[in-house]
Design a protein around this motif. Structure first.
Motif, PDB file in Angstrom:
ATOM      1  N   TYR A 109       0.575  -0.892   0.367  1.00 33.02           N
ATOM      2  CA  TYR A 109       0.011   0.353   0.043  1.00 33.02           C
ATOM      3  C   TYR A 109       1.428   1.199  -0.086  1.00 33.02           C
ATOM      4  CZ  TYR A 109      -4.098  -3.253   1.079  1.00 33.02           C
ATOM      5  OH  TYR A 109      -4.464  -4.306   1.283  1.00 33.02           O
ATOM      6  N   SER A 110       0.406   2.476  -1.053  1.00 35.96           N
ATOM      7  CA  SER A 110       1.425   3.477  -1.092  1.00 35.96           C
ATOM      8  C   SER A 110      -0.166   4.865  -0.448  1.00 35.96           C
ATOM      9  CB  SER A 110       2.492   3.541  -1.559  1.00 35.96           C
ATOM     10  OG  SER A 110       2.400   5.060  -1.839  1.00 35.96           O
ATOM     11  N   ASP A 111       0.641   5.706   0.340  1.00 36.18           N
ATOM     12  CA  ASP A 111      -0.699   7.063   0.070  1.00 36.18           C
ATOM     13  C   ASP A 111      -0.164   7.904  -1.000  1.00 36.18           C
ATOM     14  OD1 ASP A 111       2.323   8.352   0.674  1.00 36.18           O
ATOM     15  OD2 ASP A 111       1.762   8.189   2.790  1.00 36.18           O
ATOM     16  N   SER A 112      -0.882   9.030  -0.968  1.00 34.44           N
ATOM     17  CA  SER A 112      -0.783   9.445  -2.260  1.00 34.44           C
ATOM     18  C   SER A 112       0.816  10.710  -2.506  1.00 34.44           C
ATOM     19  CB  SER A 112      -1.495  10.836  -2.384  1.00 34.44           C
ATOM     20  OG  SER A 112      -1.395  11.498  -0.988  1.00 34.44           O
ATOM     21  N   THR A 113       1.865  10.118  -1.844  1.00 34.84           N
ATOM     22  CA  THR A 113       3.313  10.634  -1.626  1.00 34.84           C
ATOM     23  C   THR A 113       3.630  10.004  -2.629  1.00 34.84           C
ATOM     24  OG1 THR A 113       3.897  10.298   0.296  1.00 34.84           O
ATOM     25  CG2 THR A 113       2.786  12.022   0.233  1.00 34.84           C
ATOM     26  N   LEU A 114       3.792   8.158  -2.201  1.00 37.29           N
ATOM     27  CA  LEU A 114       4.111   7.571  -2.993  1.00 37.29           C
ATOM     28  C   LEU A 114       5.915   7.485  -2.214  1.00 37.29           C
ATOM     29  CD1 LEU A 114       2.995   7.111  -6.987  1.00 37.29           C
ATOM     30  CD2 LEU A 114       2.637   5.579  -5.297  1.00 37.29           C
ATOM     31  N   LYS A 115       5.709   7.728  -1.282  1.00 41.73           N
ATOM     32  CA  LYS A 115       6.961   8.012  -0.216  1.00 41.73           C
ATOM     33  C   LYS A 115       7.068   6.872   0.823  1.00 41.73           C
ATOM     34  CE  LYS A 115       9.294  11.808   0.040  1.00 41.73           C
ATOM     35  NZ  LYS A 115       9.125  12.755   0.196  1.00 41.73           N
ATOM     36  N   GLU A 132      12.892   8.523   1.617  1.00 38.60           N
ATOM     37  CA  GLU A 132      13.018   9.435   1.664  1.00 38.60           C
ATOM     38  C   GLU A 132      13.370  10.928   0.377  1.00 38.60           C
ATOM     39  OE1 GLU A 132      15.519  11.053   4.849  1.00 38.60           O
ATOM     40  OE2 GLU A 132      15.306   8.869   6.390  1.00 38.60           O
ATOM     41  N   GLU A 133      13.799  10.137  -0.275  1.00 43.02           N
ATOM     42  CA  GLU A 133      14.530  11.093  -1.523  1.00 43.02           C
ATOM     43  C   GLU A 133      13.232  11.111  -2.400  1.00 43.02           C
ATOM     44  OE1 GLU A 133      18.090   9.537  -3.044  1.00 43.02           O
ATOM     45  OE2 GLU A 133      18.798   9.082  -0.897  1.00 43.02           O
ATOM     46  N   GLY A 134      12.086  10.622  -2.505  1.00 45.67           N
ATOM     47  CA  GLY A 134      11.201  10.304  -3.594  1.00 45.67           C
ATOM     48  C   GLY A 134      11.598   9.350  -4.335  1.00 45.67           C
ATOM     49  N   ILE A 135      12.395   8.810  -4.999  1.00 44.59           N
ATOM     50  CA  ILE A 135      12.650   7.853  -6.195  1.00 44.59           C
ATOM     51  C   ILE A 135      12.103   7.342  -6.614  1.00 44.59           C
ATOM     52  CG2 ILE A 135      14.610   6.955  -7.197  1.00 44.59           C
ATOM     53  CD1 ILE A 135      16.265   7.799  -5.054  1.00 44.59           C
ATOM     54  N   THR A 136      11.278   6.974  -5.675  1.00 41.49           N
ATOM     55  CA  THR A 136      10.266   5.460  -6.533  1.00 41.49           C
ATOM     56  C   THR A 136       9.329   5.964  -6.457  1.00 41.49           C
ATOM     57  OG1 THR A 136      10.683   3.907  -4.830  1.00 41.49           O
ATOM     58  CG2 THR A 136       8.681   3.566  -5.526  1.00 41.49           C
ATOM     59  N   ALA A 137       8.122   7.534  -6.063  1.00 46.13           N
ATOM     60  CA  ALA A 137       7.431   8.552  -6.657  1.00 46.13           C
ATOM     61  C   ALA A 137       8.034   9.284  -7.978  1.00 46.13           C
ATOM     62  CB  ALA A 137       7.573   8.976  -5.560  1.00 46.13           C
ATOM     63  N   GLU A 138       8.887   9.406  -8.241  1.00 46.47           N
ATOM     64  CA  GLU A 138       9.207  10.557  -9.310  1.00 46.47           C
ATOM     65  C   GLU A 138       9.270   9.072 -10.648  1.00 46.47           C
ATOM     66  OE1 GLU A 138      13.251  11.762 -10.706  1.00 46.47           O
ATOM     67  OE2 GLU A 138      12.705  12.323  -9.175  1.00 46.47           O
ATOM     68  N   ASN A 139       9.880   8.024 -10.187  1.00 46.62           N
ATOM     69  CA  ASN A 139      10.058   7.418 -11.626  1.00 46.62           C
ATOM     70  C   ASN A 139       8.602   6.453 -11.929  1.00 46.62           C
ATOM     71  OD1 ASN A 139      12.616   7.257 -11.294  1.00 46.62           O
ATOM     72  ND2 ASN A 139      13.451   5.337  -9.659  1.00 46.62           N
TER      73      ASN A 139
END
Length: 151
Positions: A109-115, A132-139
């Motif tokens: 599960y993830s929230d809207s931030t995908l972090k 922390e860096e949000g790389i997964t969300a960015e990708n």
């Protein structure tokens, strides 16, 4: 000479069609062997909710779901390699990533931030991860418009 050219042309045509079929069959076979991840996004567009969206609410309103299927390609292992955290960073249940591997089904599960991530294993045990860096969300947002706010 013409007879030889015609026979060679027919033979070439048959062989090229057969080799195309083999390539297509191999491609389909390889894609079927990959682990698929079914992603469900809780849209929250039909009904307004006065409380945070928890796991039960997420699953109790299937009309709010949009779905996408992708190949795993190591995505799940990338999440598992993130820093472990407690659940305090987690906002609301926005995404469910359902991973089918052999005889087990894990849900991320993830929230809207995908972090912030929760891994719920098939035995019910939960693990928490934070990017922390949000790389997964960015990708994810770069690869699939499904993860953007407006799509």
């Amino acid at each position: 000479m013409k007879k030889t050219t015609v026979i060679f042309g027919i033979l070439f045509g048959v062989l090229s069609c057969t080799s195309k079929k083999v390539v297509v069959e191999e491609t389909e076979k390889n894609s079927q062997n990959r682990n698929k991840v079914e992603i469900i996004k809780f849209m929250g567009t039909i009904t307004t909710f006065s409380t945070d969206i928890g796991e039960d609410t997420f699953w109790n309103f299937p009309d709010e779901h949009a779905k996408l299927t992708i190949n795993d390609d190591g995505f799940i292992e990338d999440i598992k390699s993130l820093k472990s955290k407690d659940e305090s960073h987690f906002l609301e249940y926005t995404y469910a990533f359902i991973v089918h591997k052999k005889n087990e089904t894990d849900t991320l599960y993830s929230d809207s931030t995908l972090k912030t991530w929760i891994l719920k294993k098939s035995n019910g045990k939960k693990e928490y991860f934070y990017d922390e860096e949000g790389i997964t969300a960015e990708n994810l947002r770069h690869s699939y418009s499904f993860f953007k706010d407006c799509w």
